[in-house]
Scaffold this active site. Sequence first.
Site, PDB file in Angstrom:
ATOM      1  N   ALA A  67       0.856  -1.185   0.000  1.00 30.83           N
ATOM      2  CA  ALA A  67       0.000   0.000   0.000  1.00 30.83           C
ATOM      3  C   ALA A  67       0.893   1.236   0.000  1.00 30.83           C
ATOM      4  O   ALA A  67       2.069   1.172   0.376  1.00 30.83           O
ATOM      5  CB  ALA A  67      -0.917  -0.005   1.213  1.00 30.83           C
ATOM      6  N   GLY A 112       0.182  -5.038   0.957  1.00 34.55           N
ATOM      7  CA  GLY A 112      -1.052  -5.051   0.182  1.00 34.55           C
ATOM      8  C   GLY A 112      -0.928  -5.803  -1.127  1.00 34.55           C
ATOM      9  O   GLY A 112      -1.917  -6.317  -1.651  1.00 34.55           O
ATOM     10  N   GLU A 115      -1.401  -9.382  -0.223  1.00 37.60           N
ATOM     11  CA  GLU A 115      -2.828  -9.527   0.095  1.00 37.60           C
ATOM     12  C   GLU A 115      -3.688  -9.529  -1.167  1.00 37.60           C
ATOM     13  O   GLU A 115      -4.672 -10.281  -1.262  1.00 37.60           O
ATOM     14  CB  GLU A 115      -3.250  -8.405   1.042  1.00 37.60           C
ATOM     15  N   GLU A 135       4.365  -5.323   7.490  1.00 40.55           N
ATOM     16  CA  GLU A 135       3.705  -4.201   8.165  1.00 40.55           C
ATOM     17  C   GLU A 135       4.194  -3.952   9.586  1.00 40.55           C
ATOM     18  O   GLU A 135       4.240  -2.803  10.047  1.00 40.55           O
ATOM     19  CB  GLU A 135       2.179  -4.416   8.174  1.00 40.55           C
TER      20      GLU A 135
END
Length: 261
Positions: A67, A112, A115, A135
Site C-alpha cells: 500500500a 497489500g 494480500e 507491516e
Amino acid sequence: MKEFNTITCSAEENIAIITINRPKYLNALNTEVLQELSEAVDFIAVNKEIRAVVLTGAGEKAFVAGADIAEMQSKNVLEAREFSSLGNRIFSKLENLSIPVIAAVNGFALGGGCELAMACDIRIAGSKAKFGQPEVGLGIMAGFGGTQRLARLVGAGIAKELLYTGEMISADRAYEIGLVNKVVNSVEVQEEAIKMAQMIASKSPLGVSFTKKAINDGVNLDLERALSLEAELFGALFSTDDQTEGMTAFLEKRQAAFKGE
C-alpha cells in the site's frame, strides 16, 4: 474497455487482463488504484464474454510492492480504519467474482500486494518474485486481509511466523508453503497465467463458476453443510445447456462448445 489512470484493463478473446500501472511507485496501492480496480471488477462482472481474469503489475520490479505509505502516513484512526475497510471490500469483490482470477506475480508482492495476490484464485510467480507482510516493521499490521487469507492458505503457524517477523520470502519458499501454485521463469509469468486462463476458459463457464462458489462458500461451513451445498450446486447444473452440451460432446467424441447457459 474504459480508460483508467492507474491501471489498465484489456481483453484478449475471453480473457481479461488487469495491470496495476504505477511502475514508478512499484505499483503501490493508493485510494485511486483501489477505486479503479473496483470499477474494473464491476465491468468484468457484467461482461458475459469474459471467462477468466489475469491480474499483474507493470514493469519488472514489482507486482505490487504494498500500500502507498506516503498516503497512509498521516491518516488518523478513523481514516486508517476506512482505508482498511475499502481495501477489504474491493479485495473481497475480486475474490467473489464469479469467474477465476489468476495473479501473475512479477517481482515484489509485499504487504497489500501479497494480500491482493491472495484474493485471487490462483497465483503464478516468477522465479525472482518476493512475498511478505512487512507491516509490523512500520508499526502497523496487515490490513487488507493478510491476517485472514494467509492463515487460510498456509496454516496459522506459518502465517504467524511471516506476519510477526515481516520476513520476505522467495518464490520457491512461497511455493513450498502453498502460497503460490506454480513458479516459472520470470519472463514467462504472464504468458503462463494467460495459458492457464485459456485452459479454464475452454471449460464450462457455469461448471467453473459453481465450483468456485462451492469452494469459497464451503470453506466457511462445517463438512456436512458444505457437502450439502456441493450437492445442491451439482444438481442445479443439470438444468443447464452447458451440461447437455458437455456430456453430449463427450459421448460424440468431439470438443464441447460451451456458452455459459
